[in-house]
Motif scaffolding. Structure first.
Motif, PDB file in Angstrom:
ATOM      1  N   SER A 101       0.871  -1.169   0.084  1.00 15.73           N
ATOM      2  CA  SER A 101       0.050   0.043   0.083  1.00 15.73           C
ATOM      3  C   SER A 101       0.895   1.403   0.050  1.00 15.73           C
ATOM      4  N   SER A 102       0.302   2.326  -0.422  1.00 16.30           N
ATOM      5  CA  SER A 102       1.033   3.684  -0.377  1.00 16.30           C
ATOM      6  C   SER A 102       1.450   3.885   1.295  1.00 16.30           C
ATOM      7  N   LEU A 103       0.769   3.727   1.936  1.00  6.71           N
ATOM      8  CA  LEU A 103       0.988   3.698   3.502  1.00  6.71           C
ATOM      9  C   LEU A 103       2.526   3.097   3.894  1.00  6.71           C
ATOM     10  N   GLY A 104       2.355   1.779   3.281  1.00  6.36           N
ATOM     11  CA  GLY A 104       3.598   1.058   3.492  1.00  6.36           C
ATOM     12  C   GLY A 104       4.762   1.460   2.870  1.00  6.36           C
ATOM     13  N   ARG A 105       4.728   1.889   1.583  1.00  4.20           N
ATOM     14  CA  ARG A 105       5.682   2.395   0.892  1.00  4.20           C
ATOM     15  C   ARG A 105       6.392   3.789   1.463  1.00  4.20           C
ATOM     16  N   CYS A 106       5.363   4.586   2.230  1.00  7.38           N
ATOM     17  CA  CYS A 106       5.650   5.679   2.837  1.00  7.38           C
ATOM     18  C   CYS A 106       6.586   5.404   3.891  1.00  7.38           C
ATOM     19  N   LEU A 107       6.249   4.406   4.990  1.00 10.54           N
ATOM     20  CA  LEU A 107       6.866   4.037   6.071  1.00 10.54           C
ATOM     21  C   LEU A 107       8.203   3.366   5.597  1.00 10.54           C
ATOM     22  N   ALA A 108       8.299   2.677   4.595  1.00  8.24           N
ATOM     23  CA  ALA A 108       9.515   1.876   3.914  1.00  8.24           C
ATOM     24  C   ALA A 108      10.538   3.119   3.885  1.00  8.24           C
ATOM     25  N   PHE A 109       9.836   4.098   3.057  1.00  8.83           N
ATOM     26  CA  PHE A 109      10.859   5.144   2.596  1.00  8.83           C
ATOM     27  C   PHE A 109      11.357   5.937   3.965  1.00  8.83           C
ATOM     28  N   GLY A 163      17.144 -12.662   3.557  1.00  6.47           N
ATOM     29  CA  GLY A 163      15.758 -13.089   3.203  1.00  6.47           C
ATOM     30  C   GLY A 163      16.097 -13.934   1.787  1.00  6.47           C
ATOM     31  N   LYS A 164      14.854 -13.286   0.917  1.00  8.10           N
ATOM     32  CA  LYS A 164      15.000 -13.533  -0.458  1.00  8.10           C
ATOM     33  C   LYS A 164      14.923 -12.503  -1.341  1.00  8.10           C
ATOM     34  N   ILE A 165      16.038 -12.289  -2.241  1.00 13.60           N
ATOM     35  CA  ILE A 165      15.699 -10.964  -3.041  1.00 13.60           C
ATOM     36  C   ILE A 165      14.841 -11.281  -4.329  1.00 13.60           C
ATOM     37  N   LEU A 166      13.710 -10.697  -4.258  1.00 12.99           N
ATOM     38  CA  LEU A 166      12.828 -10.771  -5.279  1.00 12.99           C
ATOM     39  C   LEU A 166      13.012 -10.169  -6.619  1.00 12.99           C
ATOM     40  N   LYS A 167      13.551  -9.033  -6.498  1.00 10.05           N
ATOM     41  CA  LYS A 167      13.894  -8.221  -7.684  1.00 10.05           C
ATOM     42  C   LYS A 167      14.952  -7.002  -7.577  1.00 10.05           C
ATOM     43  N   GLU A 168      15.726  -6.472  -8.521  1.00 12.15           N
ATOM     44  CA  GLU A 168      16.550  -5.376  -8.474  1.00 12.15           C
ATOM     45  C   GLU A 168      16.243  -4.575  -9.476  1.00 12.15           C
ATOM     46  N   ASN A 188      15.888   2.481 -10.694  1.00 12.83           N
ATOM     47  CA  ASN A 188      16.055   3.335  -9.454  1.00 12.83           C
ATOM     48  C   ASN A 188      16.930   3.027  -8.561  1.00 12.83           C
ATOM     49  N   GLY A 189      17.912   1.937  -8.649  1.00  9.01           N
ATOM     50  CA  GLY A 189      18.790   1.380  -7.751  1.00  9.01           C
ATOM     51  C   GLY A 189      18.251   0.988  -6.532  1.00  9.01           C
ATOM     52  N   MET A 190      17.219   0.228  -6.709  1.00  7.89           N
ATOM     53  CA  MET A 190      16.460  -0.324  -5.422  1.00  7.89           C
ATOM     54  C   MET A 190      16.346  -2.130  -5.624  1.00  7.89           C
ATOM     55  N   PHE A 191      16.535  -2.546  -4.464  1.00  5.44           N
ATOM     56  CA  PHE A 191      16.417  -4.077  -4.249  1.00  5.44           C
ATOM     57  C   PHE A 191      15.226  -4.158  -3.710  1.00  5.44           C
ATOM     58  N   GLU A 192      14.664  -5.366  -3.776  1.00  7.84           N
ATOM     59  CA  GLU A 192      13.277  -5.794  -3.185  1.00  7.84           C
ATOM     60  C   GLU A 192      13.480  -7.062  -2.297  1.00  7.84           C
ATOM     61  N   ILE A 193      13.555  -7.170  -1.132  1.00  8.52           N
ATOM     62  CA  ILE A 193      13.778  -8.213  -0.517  1.00  8.52           C
ATOM     63  C   ILE A 193      12.751  -8.649   0.406  1.00  8.52           C
ATOM     64  N   GLN A 194      12.309  -9.914   0.437  1.00  5.83           N
ATOM     65  CA  GLN A 194      11.378 -10.453   1.453  1.00  5.83           C
ATOM     66  C   GLN A 194      12.062 -11.266   2.647  1.00  5.83           C
ATOM     67  N   VAL A 195      11.772 -10.786   3.493  1.00  6.13           N
ATOM     68  CA  VAL A 195      12.290 -11.403   4.977  1.00  6.13           C
ATOM     69  C   VAL A 195      11.442 -12.160   5.745  1.00  6.13           C
ATOM     70  N   ILE A 206       8.126  -7.553   3.108  1.00  6.19           N
ATOM     71  CA  ILE A 206       8.706  -7.022   1.925  1.00  6.19           C
ATOM     72  C   ILE A 206       9.393  -5.840   2.137  1.00  6.19           C
ATOM     73  N   LEU A 207      10.500  -5.581   1.834  1.00  3.90           N
ATOM     74  CA  LEU A 207      11.283  -4.182   2.095  1.00  3.90           C
ATOM     75  C   LEU A 207      11.735  -3.819   0.851  1.00  3.90           C
ATOM     76  N   TYR A 208      11.976  -2.459   0.638  1.00  7.57           N
ATOM     77  CA  TYR A 208      12.856  -1.929  -0.432  1.00  7.57           C
ATOM     78  C   TYR A 208      13.908  -1.085  -0.104  1.00  7.57           C
ATOM     79  N   ILE A 209      15.031  -1.383  -0.409  1.00  3.67           N
ATOM     80  CA  ILE A 209      16.275  -0.823  -0.140  1.00  3.67           C
ATOM     81  C   ILE A 209      16.920  -0.266  -1.254  1.00  3.67           C
TER      82      ILE A 209
END
Length: 157
Positions: free
Chosen positions: A2-10, A113-118, A122-129, A135-138
């Motif tokens: 969700s948008s809220l989840g992305r905002c909190l991750a940011f 965890g498991k890297i789902l995609k790079e 935008n230079g971002m990794f998506e990892i599922q822990v 799911i985290l965006y780093i």
């Protein structure tokens, strides 16, 4: 997500950017937890002896060519292979699965965890822990190194 989840991750990633940079593979102690008998042996934990004389009691959940990922009290830490003198692995330790890939941040924090995609654009990794498959965006500016299945994939060697 969700948008809220992305905002909190940011916001979380921004806080990481503002934290002090440390030697990424240097062991950082776990949170202080009072135990009934802290000196009693813990057969369910691995015993990692560091070259500086310190002993770390935790479960090794993953390892790669640069460091071990250890877990205690649901916290993960990275310990550089070059810092380890000896390891006594517990035969009774519970080793959860799903910690195959690692992202080590410049502040020393590690995600495993498991890297789902790079996303190269935008230079971002998506990892599922584990354990809840969060799911985290780093983003690359906060990353020291990335390991997939034990081998370094970023930065390229």
């Amino acid at each position: 997500m969700s948008s809220l989840g992305r905002c909190l991750a940011f916001i979380f990633i921004c806080q990481l950017l503002l934290s002090n940079v440390a030697n990424a593979q240097e062991f950082k102690p776990f949170a202080v937890v009072k135990e009934a008998c802290p000196e009693c042996p813990r057969p369910d934990l691995d015993k990692i002896k560091l070259k500086n004389g310190q002993t770390v009691l935790a479960v090794i959940v993953a390892e790669n060519s640069a460091f071990y990922v250890v877990q205690k009290y649901s916290e993960l830490r990275a310990i550089g292979r070059d810092q380890v003198d000896d390891i006594e692995r517990s035969e009774t330790a519970i080793r959860e699965k799903g910690y195959d890939d690692q992202i080590l941040l410049k502040n020393g924090q590690v995600f495993s965890g498991k890297i789902l995609k790079e996303n190269a654009a935008n230079g971002m990794f998506e990892i599922q822990v584990p354990p809840y498959k969060t799911i985290l965006y780093i983003y690359k500016p906060v990353i020291t190194s990335v390991f997939k299945a034990g081998k370094q994939s970023y930065p390229n060697k």
